[in-house]
Design a protein around this motif. Structure first.
Motif, mmCIF file in Angstrom:
data_model
loop_
_atom_site.group_PDB
_atom_site.id
_atom_site.type_symbol
_atom_site.label_atom_id
_atom_site.label_comp_id
_atom_site.label_asym_id
_atom_site.label_seq_id
_atom_site.Cartn_x
_atom_site.Cartn_y
_atom_site.Cartn_z
ATOM 1 N N HIS A 425 0.858 -1.320 0.019
ATOM 2 C CA HIS A 425 -0.044 0.015 -0.277
ATOM 3 C C HIS A 425 0.955 1.152 0.098
ATOM 4 O O HIS A 425 0.181 2.382 -0.371
ATOM 5 N N THR A 426 2.229 1.082 0.369
ATOM 6 C CA THR A 426 3.041 2.390 0.434
ATOM 7 C C THR A 426 3.871 2.213 -0.799
ATOM 8 O O THR A 426 4.926 3.032 -0.953
ATOM 9 N N ASP A 427 3.680 1.157 -1.714
ATOM 10 C CA ASP A 427 4.548 1.082 -2.941
ATOM 11 C C ASP A 427 3.825 0.593 -4.134
ATOM 12 O O ASP A 427 3.687 -0.629 -4.568
ATOM 13 N N LEU A 428 2.686 1.352 -4.534
ATOM 14 C CA LEU A 428 1.583 0.788 -5.339
ATOM 15 C C LEU A 428 2.189 0.607 -6.780
ATOM 16 O O LEU A 428 1.778 -0.370 -7.562
ATOM 17 N N ASP A 429 3.197 1.312 -7.130
ATOM 18 C CA ASP A 429 3.762 1.290 -8.445
ATOM 19 C C ASP A 429 4.959 -0.092 -8.487
ATOM 20 O O ASP A 429 5.570 -0.076 -9.786
ATOM 21 N N ARG A 430 5.099 -0.618 -7.405
ATOM 22 C CA ARG A 430 6.142 -1.646 -7.099
ATOM 23 C C ARG A 430 7.486 -1.247 -7.744
ATOM 24 O O ARG A 430 8.118 -1.893 -8.555
ATOM 25 N N ILE A 431 7.935 -0.055 -7.584
ATOM 26 C CA ILE A 431 9.109 0.551 -7.933
ATOM 27 C C ILE A 431 10.135 -0.298 -7.206
ATOM 28 O O ILE A 431 11.479 -0.381 -7.425
ATOM 29 N N PHE A 432 9.875 -0.610 -5.857
ATOM 30 C CA PHE A 432 10.883 -1.381 -4.800
ATOM 31 C C PHE A 432 10.679 -2.806 -4.461
ATOM 32 O O PHE A 432 9.362 -3.268 -4.492
ATOM 33 N N MET A 446 13.082 1.549 -13.010
ATOM 34 C CA MET A 446 13.612 2.919 -13.220
ATOM 35 C C MET A 446 13.465 3.831 -12.232
ATOM 36 O O MET A 446 12.042 3.883 -12.263
ATOM 37 N N LEU A 447 14.200 4.712 -12.064
ATOM 38 C CA LEU A 447 13.697 5.812 -11.027
ATOM 39 C C LEU A 447 13.729 7.005 -11.750
ATOM 40 O O LEU A 447 14.650 7.300 -12.723
ATOM 41 N N ASP A 448 13.021 8.012 -11.488
ATOM 42 C CA ASP A 448 12.899 9.288 -12.052
ATOM 43 C C ASP A 448 12.616 10.395 -11.185
ATOM 44 O O ASP A 448 11.497 10.251 -10.664
ATOM 45 N N ARG A 449 13.526 11.028 -10.975
ATOM 46 C CA ARG A 449 13.473 12.281 -10.015
ATOM 47 C C ARG A 449 12.497 13.048 -10.200
ATOM 48 O O ARG A 449 11.671 13.763 -9.374
ATOM 49 N N ASN A 456 8.126 6.986 0.269
ATOM 50 C CA ASN A 456 7.894 6.658 1.813
ATOM 51 C C ASN A 456 7.314 5.154 1.950
ATOM 52 O O ASN A 456 6.213 4.853 1.283
ATOM 53 N N LEU A 457 8.305 4.283 2.295
ATOM 54 C CA LEU A 457 7.716 2.828 2.302
ATOM 55 C C LEU A 457 7.283 2.482 3.775
ATOM 56 O O LEU A 457 8.068 2.898 4.642
ATOM 57 N N SER A 458 6.899 1.499 3.873
ATOM 58 C CA SER A 458 6.799 0.751 5.150
ATOM 59 C C SER A 458 7.276 -0.965 5.032
ATOM 60 O O SER A 458 6.600 -1.678 4.421
ATOM 61 N N VAL A 459 8.295 -1.152 5.699
ATOM 62 C CA VAL A 459 8.782 -2.471 5.762
ATOM 63 C C VAL A 459 8.267 -3.192 6.985
ATOM 64 O O VAL A 459 8.125 -2.675 8.176
ATOM 65 N N ILE A 460 7.752 -4.461 7.044
ATOM 66 C CA ILE A 460 7.277 -5.486 7.944
ATOM 67 C C ILE A 460 8.250 -6.460 8.187
ATOM 68 O O ILE A 460 8.876 -7.132 7.299
ATOM 69 N N ALA A 461 8.527 -6.697 9.682
ATOM 70 C CA ALA A 461 9.496 -7.841 9.913
ATOM 71 C C ALA A 461 8.527 -8.612 10.879
ATOM 72 O O ALA A 461 7.903 -8.232 11.835
ATOM 73 N N ALA A 462 8.306 -9.939 10.423
ATOM 74 C CA ALA A 462 7.439 -10.883 11.375
ATOM 75 C C ALA A 462 8.293 -12.018 11.609
ATOM 76 O O ALA A 462 9.216 -12.463 10.863
ATOM 77 N N GLU A 463 8.059 -12.811 12.767
ATOM 78 C CA GLU A 463 8.640 -13.902 12.975
ATOM 79 C C GLU A 463 8.082 -14.952 12.309
ATOM 80 O O GLU A 463 7.030 -15.284 11.620
ATOM 81 N N ILE A 464 9.127 -16.097 11.663
ATOM 82 C CA ILE A 464 8.647 -16.963 10.846
ATOM 83 C C ILE A 464 7.886 -17.740 11.547
ATOM 84 O O ILE A 464 6.838 -18.506 10.960
ATOM 85 N N ASN A 465 8.202 -18.116 13.068
ATOM 86 C CA ASN A 465 7.499 -19.112 13.603
ATOM 87 C C ASN A 465 6.258 -18.936 14.173
ATOM 88 O O ASN A 465 5.334 -19.520 14.693
#
Length: 506
Positions: A425-432, A446-449, A456-465
């Motif tokens: 939801h923070t990278d709808l264009d799937r640039i990253f 490709m990036l274009d300034r 602004n991205l949101s990264v999730i860290a979750a326990e595998i177990n």
């Protein structure tokens, strides 16, 4: 008795059955002076009484109350020296009870009481006596007044105004402490004999209480009477007339006595140590558990205050006194971490708020206990190495280039593996994109300034177990400019020049 000539003499004879005998002699002088009489009686002390007054005289006669004989009770006799026994004189009685309670034989002058008399209803009766000529109906003597006083007998037992009294006295009172006074009354005559002289005694309630015989004041009779051992006592008091002698009448009353509390019991913890447990995830202010010191007193005397006086957890925990239950509630003061510390020890003191100096000798009115608090491990979500990340990259980098790496760890002692992902939801264009195993973020387009300078991205860290345990972190990506655009005119220019323009002309 000497009767003077020509005078009317009226004799009042008192029944020989009564303890007091009284006789009256009415007389008249021989000259022309007004009528007078002489009275003679036998008083309580057996002495002869002599009086001289005009007309008929009244005197006091005594009659026992509550006569139980089968015949009418004899009171006395009226008699005139002019009475020849031929019935020519008529004796008349008037006043209190005349004709009903007291009757007179008009021929003989004998006076009788027709029924039993109760002194408590009426203590004396005022009567008038007269002798008249039956034929002419003229009085031979002026009317004279006299009193019949009813002598008391002990026919009323002492009575208390209340059947049951309620009283209280502080526990541990010294011997002789006044509790309450009870007073009985006796309807008999207090001025005659001992019929109304009351003596108090205790029938039930010994050896704890005593009563003063003359006053009816109940007092404590044993030292150190403890409310915690026994709170209620029932005392029966007897009031007996005739000075408490044999044959006296008696009445009783019950006094319910309560021992009121004093602070004579220090607080005591039932255990020398208490063990409590708390999850490490508990927020500040969470109640861990309660402790309570027992106090045999009640009310104000049992009020306590708890405080932490020592231990390695003094900075981590608080204790609050619960007024309603008199318990100490232990709460979390600072965040807990199982991995940092797993056990804390507290020394807690409970102390009475109100202490009676009289009982200092019973020991300090406070007590201590040790409280051990175990911090329990919970499955915590991963923790990122930073609260947020900022990456700066040039816009001309190739697709697949790593722009930066986020790091997270499992704070639990088990330290399970972690999976990273991007919130799309923070990278709808799937640039990253991000490597799930190591948290490396790379470009997928490709990036274009000139199109977007910030991502602004949101990264999730979750326990595998345990995928439910997850944490998010913000990643800010700034795109840096490179010289990848030729200049462009903002508009199309169209102009004219004359054919004969000179060189260098604008």
């Amino acid at each position: 008795m000497i009767i003077q000539q020509g005078l009317l003499v009226v004799l009042l004879w008192v029944c020989l059955l009564h303890p007091c005998l009284t006789a009256m002699v009415f007389s008249r002088t021989t000259d022309q002076q007004p009528k007078s009489f002489a009275a003679r009686g036998i008083g309580n002390e057996g002495k002869a009484l002599h009086r001289q007054k005009r007309g008929w005289m009244w005197n006091q006669f005594f009659l026992l109350e509550e006569y139980t004989g089968s015949d009418n009770q004899y009171v006395g006799k009226l008699h005139s020296d002019q009475d020849k026994g031929d019935g020519s004189l008529k004796y008349i009685l008037s006043g209190d009870g005349a004709g009903t309670l007291f009757v007179i034989d008009e021929r003989t002058g004998d006076i009788h009481a027709t029924r039993r008399i109760d002194r408590e209803e009426k203590a004396y009766y005022t009567l008038r006596a007269q002798a008249i000529n039956r034929r002419t109906l003229r009085p031979v003597e002026p009317e004279s007044e006299f009193v019949i006083k009813i002598h008391d007998i002990n026919d009323n037992e002492p009575t208390f105004p209340e059947e049951v009294y309620t009283a209280s006295v502080p526990e541990m009172s010294v011997v002789g402490t006044s509790v309450v006074q009870v007073t009985a009354t006796d309807a008999d005559d207090p001025s005659y004999g001992n019929s109304a002289r009351i003596i108090y005694s205790i029938l039930q309630g010994q050896p704890y209480f005593s009563v003063e015989p003359e006053t009816g004041i109940i007092r404590t009779a044993l030292p150190n009477m403890n409310r915690e051992n026994r709170e209620q006592y029932q005392v029966v008091i007897q009031a007996k007339d005739m000075g408490g002698q044999m044959g006296g009448l008696s009445g009783t009353t019950t006094v319910n006595i309560t021992l009121t509390d004093v602070n004579d019991n220090p607080p005591r913890f039932p255990q020398s140590s208490v063990h409590l447990r708390i999850p490490e995830s508990s927020p500040v202010g969470t109640a861990i558990g309660t402790i309570k010191a027992s106090d045999a007193d009640i009310g104000r005397n049992a009020e306590l205050e708890y405080r932490i006086i020592d231990g390695d957890g003094r900075d981590m925990f608080d204790i609050v006194t619960q007024k309603e239950t008199q318990e100490g509630v232990i709460t979390v003061r600072k965040p807990l971490d199982y991995e940092n510390r797993r056990l804390y020890t507290l020394k807690v003191e409970a102390e009475n708020l109100y202490v009676d100096p009289r009982f200092y000798y019973l020991g300090p009115f406070k007590d201590t206990t040790t409280v051990k608090i175990s911090v329990e491990d919970v499955d915590e979500p991963p923790i990122f190495s930073r609260s947020s990340y900022l990456f700066e990259i040039h816009e001309d980098i190739e697709v697949g280039t790593i722009i930066g790496t986020v790091m997270a760890r499992d704070p639990d002692s088990a330290a399970g593996p972690i999976r990273f992902s991007l919130d799309r939801h923070t990278d709808l264009d799937r640039i990253f994109n991000i490597h799930s195993g190591n948290g490396s973020i790379y470009t997928s387009k490709m990036l274009d300034r000139e199109i977007s300078q910030w991502h602004n991205l949101s990264v999730i860290a979750a326990e595998i177990n345990n995928p439910k345990e997850m944490t998010r972190v913000s990643v800010y990506v700034r795109i840096l400019d490179v010289n990848d655009n030729a200049p462009q005119f903002a508009v199309f220019y169209d102009t004219f020049v004359c054919e004969n323009a000179r060189a260098g002309q604008l």
